[in-house]
Design an enzyme around this catalytic site. Structure first.
Site, short mmCIF file in Angstrom:
data_model
loop_
_atom_site.label_atom_id
_atom_site.label_comp_id
_atom_site.label_asym_id
_atom_site.label_seq_id
_atom_site.Cartn_x
_atom_site.Cartn_y
_atom_site.Cartn_z
N CYS A 66 7.92 -10.34 -44.84
CA CYS A 66 6.85 -11.01 -44.09
C CYS A 66 5.68 -11.36 -45.03
O CYS A 66 4.93 -10.49 -45.44
CB CYS A 66 6.38 -10.10 -42.96
SG CYS A 66 4.88 -10.64 -42.11
N CYS A 69 2.22 -10.46 -43.74
CA CYS A 69 1.98 -9.03 -43.91
C CYS A 69 1.42 -8.74 -45.30
O CYS A 69 0.51 -7.92 -45.47
CB CYS A 69 3.27 -8.24 -43.70
SG CYS A 69 4.00 -8.37 -42.06
#
Length: 314
Positions: A66, A69
């Site tokens: 991700c 993230c």
């Protein structure tokens, strides 16, 4: 649910009002990374939940694949150190710990949860910019007394100081990190206007989604471009010298509006209306209305000067 400040033992309000004057966090506490940031997994989750009875836990659910993230995590780590023990940052890799992620109801990442006294207090999803995360934390914790300025604050300070290169570099980085946070693109257009690059600024605004392109912030920048094109240059304004005729007063006000000094510009336009309503076919009033539209109906200056305009006209 009340959150306990581990430094004082006093509850922190989870429902502050905009006028709350929260005490600043102490700057005497010095913490290391290991003091306030931990990796969460099956071996320590129960200990962390138990610890949340005394110290709030900010749970960052993320995954290695991700990218948002990866953008968010350094900000959370920076804030955990800055808040110096007001909360513990626990990082959960949901790919390595899918059972825990499922138990916590994580459906997408990044997912950030604030846990206190064993229960969920609040959460947000997605990689929010630092300024918004600070505002979110501000609902529950007093801000650090000597918090480092956010990137947005650094960019605005640079822009106000005339350092457009620094402001542009910061917004370019923010735009790359948060491509769907369109406020950064509008801010970039403002920087381009300050650099005299009106057409480039128009190009940035034209690429926004329709709802953002037509919103007040973008309209305001577009109006600044138009005002800048209509206004005399700063050198030409200086050449007006002590002239106090209607044309000179109008051009000074228009230059102020183009430079973003809306308060002074609006005051100048209103004063011109009082002294010479007929000037250039009511140009002062028409320009006032353009500025109102650019700022948006709810902007404090729009509200204040609409009232003044109404009183003058009626």
């Amino acid at each position: 649910m009340a959150i306990i400040d581990p430094r004082t033992g006093n509850p922190l309000s989870a429902q502050p009002t905009p006028n709350d004057d929260a005490p600043a966090a102490s700057t005497t506490a010095h913490v290391s990374r290991d003091d306030v940031i931990i990796e969460l997994d099956a071996s320590n989750i129960q200990q962390v939940l138990q610890a949340s009875m005394q110290v709030p836990v900010l749970l960052d659910c993320w995954a290695p694949w991700c990218q948002p993230c990866k953008n968010l995590m350094p900000i959370l780590e920076k804030l955990a150190l800055e808040y110096a023990g007001a909360f513990i940052l626990a990082k959960l890799d949901i790919e390595a710990n899918p059972e825990i992620g499922a138990q916590l109801g994580v459906r997408s990442v990044p997912d950030v949860k604030l846990i206190s006294q064993g229960g969920l207090v609040d959460s947000f999803q997605g990689a929010l910019p630092e300024k918004q995360i600070r505002e979110w934390l501000g609902r529950y914790f007093p801000a650090p007394a000597e918090a480092a300025p956010s990137p947005e604050e650094q960019a605005e300070s640079a822009l106000q100081a005339g350092d457009t290169a620094t402001a542009r570099a910061i917004y370019q980085e923010l735009m790359a990190q948060y491509p769907e946070h369109y406020a950064y693109q509008v801010a970039m257009a403002r920087v381009l206007v300050a650099e005299g690059r009106g057409e480039d600024a128009r190009g940035v605004l034209d690429n926004l989604p329709p709802e953002e392109r037509d919103a007040a912030p973008a309209r305001g920048v577009r109006a600044s471009i138009e005002f800048a094109e209509q206004a005399l240059s700063s050198e030409e304004i200086a050449a007006l010298g002590e002239r106090d005729d209607s044309e000179a007063r109008y051009q000074r006000a228009l230059r102020q509006v183009a430079d973003g000094d809306y308060d002074a510009g609006l005051e100048g336009l209103l004063a011109l209306m009082k002294s010479d309503r007929a000037y250039n076919e009511d140009a002062a009033r028409k320009t006032l209305l353009q500025v109102f539209d650019a700022l948006g109906a709810d902007h404090p200056l729009t509200v204040a000067y609409r009232r003044k305009l109404f009183a003058l006209m009626y």
